[in-house]
Scaffold this motif. Structure first.
Motif, PDB file in Angstrom:
ATOM      1  N   ARG A 108       0.839  -1.194   0.000  1.00  0.00           N
ATOM      2  CA  ARG A 108       0.000   0.000   0.000  1.00  0.00           C
ATOM      3  C   ARG A 108       0.874   1.243   0.000  1.00  0.00           C
ATOM      4  O   ARG A 108       1.833   1.319   0.766  1.00  0.00           O
ATOM      5  CB  ARG A 108      -0.908   0.017   1.223  1.00  0.00           C
ATOM      6  N   GLY A 109       0.497   2.185  -0.837  1.00  0.00           N
ATOM      7  CA  GLY A 109       1.226   3.443  -0.880  1.00  0.00           C
ATOM      8  C   GLY A 109       1.374   3.939  -2.301  1.00  0.00           C
ATOM      9  O   GLY A 109       0.964   3.296  -3.268  1.00  0.00           O
ATOM     10  N   PHE A 110       1.984   5.085  -2.406  1.00  0.00           N
ATOM     11  CA  PHE A 110       2.123   5.767  -3.683  1.00  0.00           C
ATOM     12  C   PHE A 110       2.849   4.919  -4.730  1.00  0.00           C
ATOM     13  O   PHE A 110       2.491   4.933  -5.906  1.00  0.00           O
ATOM     14  CB  PHE A 110       2.849   7.102  -3.473  1.00  0.00           C
ATOM     15  N   LEU A 111       3.877   4.169  -4.302  1.00  0.00           N
ATOM     16  CA  LEU A 111       4.652   3.373  -5.259  1.00  0.00           C
ATOM     17  C   LEU A 111       4.252   1.895  -5.302  1.00  0.00           C
ATOM     18  O   LEU A 111       4.939   1.075  -5.895  1.00  0.00           O
ATOM     19  CB  LEU A 111       6.155   3.504  -4.959  1.00  0.00           C
ATOM     20  N   ALA A 112       3.116   1.555  -4.685  1.00  0.00           N
ATOM     21  CA  ALA A 112       2.659   0.158  -4.676  1.00  0.00           C
ATOM     22  C   ALA A 112       2.521  -0.426  -6.087  1.00  0.00           C
ATOM     23  O   ALA A 112       2.927  -1.576  -6.309  1.00  0.00           O
ATOM     24  CB  ALA A 112       1.358   0.022  -3.897  1.00  0.00           C
ATOM     25  N   PRO A 113       1.976   0.316  -7.068  1.00  0.00           N
ATOM     26  CA  PRO A 113       1.883  -0.270  -8.413  1.00  0.00           C
ATOM     27  C   PRO A 113       3.257  -0.607  -9.004  1.00  0.00           C
ATOM     28  O   PRO A 113       3.435  -1.660  -9.625  1.00  0.00           O
ATOM     29  CB  PRO A 113       1.188   0.824  -9.233  1.00  0.00           C
ATOM     30  N   LEU A 114       4.233   0.254  -8.769  1.00  0.00           N
ATOM     31  CA  LEU A 114       5.586   0.001  -9.275  1.00  0.00           C
ATOM     32  C   LEU A 114       6.202  -1.210  -8.578  1.00  0.00           C
ATOM     33  O   LEU A 114       6.694  -2.132  -9.227  1.00  0.00           O
ATOM     34  CB  LEU A 114       6.475   1.228  -9.062  1.00  0.00           C
ATOM     35  N   PHE A 115       6.158  -1.228  -7.239  1.00  0.00           N
ATOM     36  CA  PHE A 115       6.713  -2.364  -6.501  1.00  0.00           C
ATOM     37  C   PHE A 115       5.948  -3.649  -6.805  1.00  0.00           C
ATOM     38  O   PHE A 115       6.529  -4.732  -6.810  1.00  0.00           O
ATOM     39  CB  PHE A 115       6.737  -2.089  -5.001  1.00  0.00           C
ATOM     40  N   GLY A 116       4.660  -3.536  -7.072  1.00  0.00           N
ATOM     41  CA  GLY A 116       3.879  -4.707  -7.458  1.00  0.00           C
ATOM     42  C   GLY A 116       4.399  -5.322  -8.744  1.00  0.00           C
ATOM     43  O   GLY A 116       4.493  -6.548  -8.867  1.00  0.00           O
ATOM     44  N   ARG A 117       4.741  -4.468  -9.698  1.00  0.00           N
ATOM     45  CA  ARG A 117       5.283  -4.985 -10.963  1.00  0.00           C
ATOM     46  C   ARG A 117       6.686  -5.555 -10.782  1.00  0.00           C
ATOM     47  O   ARG A 117       7.016  -6.606 -11.331  1.00  0.00           O
ATOM     48  CB  ARG A 117       5.304  -3.883 -12.025  1.00  0.00           C
ATOM     49  N   VAL A 118       7.516  -4.878 -10.006  1.00  0.00           N
ATOM     50  CA  VAL A 118       8.912  -5.296  -9.877  1.00  0.00           C
ATOM     51  C   VAL A 118       9.062  -6.451  -8.878  1.00  0.00           C
ATOM     52  O   VAL A 118       9.557  -7.519  -9.221  1.00  0.00           O
ATOM     53  CB  VAL A 118       9.795  -4.094  -9.451  1.00  0.00           C
ATOM     54  N   ILE A 119       8.624  -6.227  -7.656  1.00  0.00           N
ATOM     55  CA  ILE A 119       8.769  -7.239  -6.603  1.00  0.00           C
ATOM     56  C   ILE A 119       7.626  -8.246  -6.670  1.00  0.00           C
ATOM     57  O   ILE A 119       7.828  -9.447  -6.498  1.00  0.00           O
ATOM     58  CB  ILE A 119       8.800  -6.572  -5.213  1.00  0.00           C
TER      59      ILE A 119
END
Length: 141
Positions: A108-119
């Motif tokens: 959860r958070g502003f960069l969750a979509p990015l971390f979701g794709r990467v991690i």
């Protein structure tokens, strides 16, 4: 707020106590999760305990146990830039004497979509296998 969630469930013949003994031995998590190089731990396995882990392809991450209910579930939380990651580990007994291991990952958070794709993409490819190894280890307890 942005979020990314992934859930896996594995049936196990292991009891809650058997699974819990593997979970509570945090420094040995790499035995069932090959995406971890090591885990270091401070203190007993209880709410507020702090640890660090080294993912196979990532930097060292600090985490804290935010919720612990023995033989039932625990949550370990890591903070990434502008994102919180909760790893929710739950054991649910079944009528056959075994149970289900349910593992959720919630970002959860502003960069969750990015971390979701990467991690998250790495988590999706290995989580079920890690849980199956956890189940086998627990059965041997």
């Amino acid at each position: 707020m942005f979020e990314w969630v992934h859930v896996e469930t594995v049936n196990t013949p292991a009891t809650a106590a058997q699974v819990w003994s593997v979970w509570a031995d945090a420094e040995n998590w790499p035995k069932w999760d090959d995406q971890l190089e090591w885990v270091k731990w401070q203190g007993p396995f209880e709410e507020g305990a702090i640890g660090t882990m080294k993912p196979a392809d990532g930097p060292v991450v600090s985490f804290v146990l935010t919720e612990v209910e023995e033989f039932s579930h625990f949550i370990d939380r890591a903070n990434l830039p502008l994102t919180t990651v909760d790893f929710i580990h739950r054991y649910e007994p079944t009528s056959d004497g075994g149970g289900r291991i349910v593992h959720s990952v919630e970002m959860r958070g502003f960069l969750a979509p990015l971390f979701g794709r990467v991690i998250g993409s790495k988590i999706k490819t290995h989580l079920r296998q890690a849980m199956e190894k956890l189940s086998l280890l627990a059965e041997r307890q």
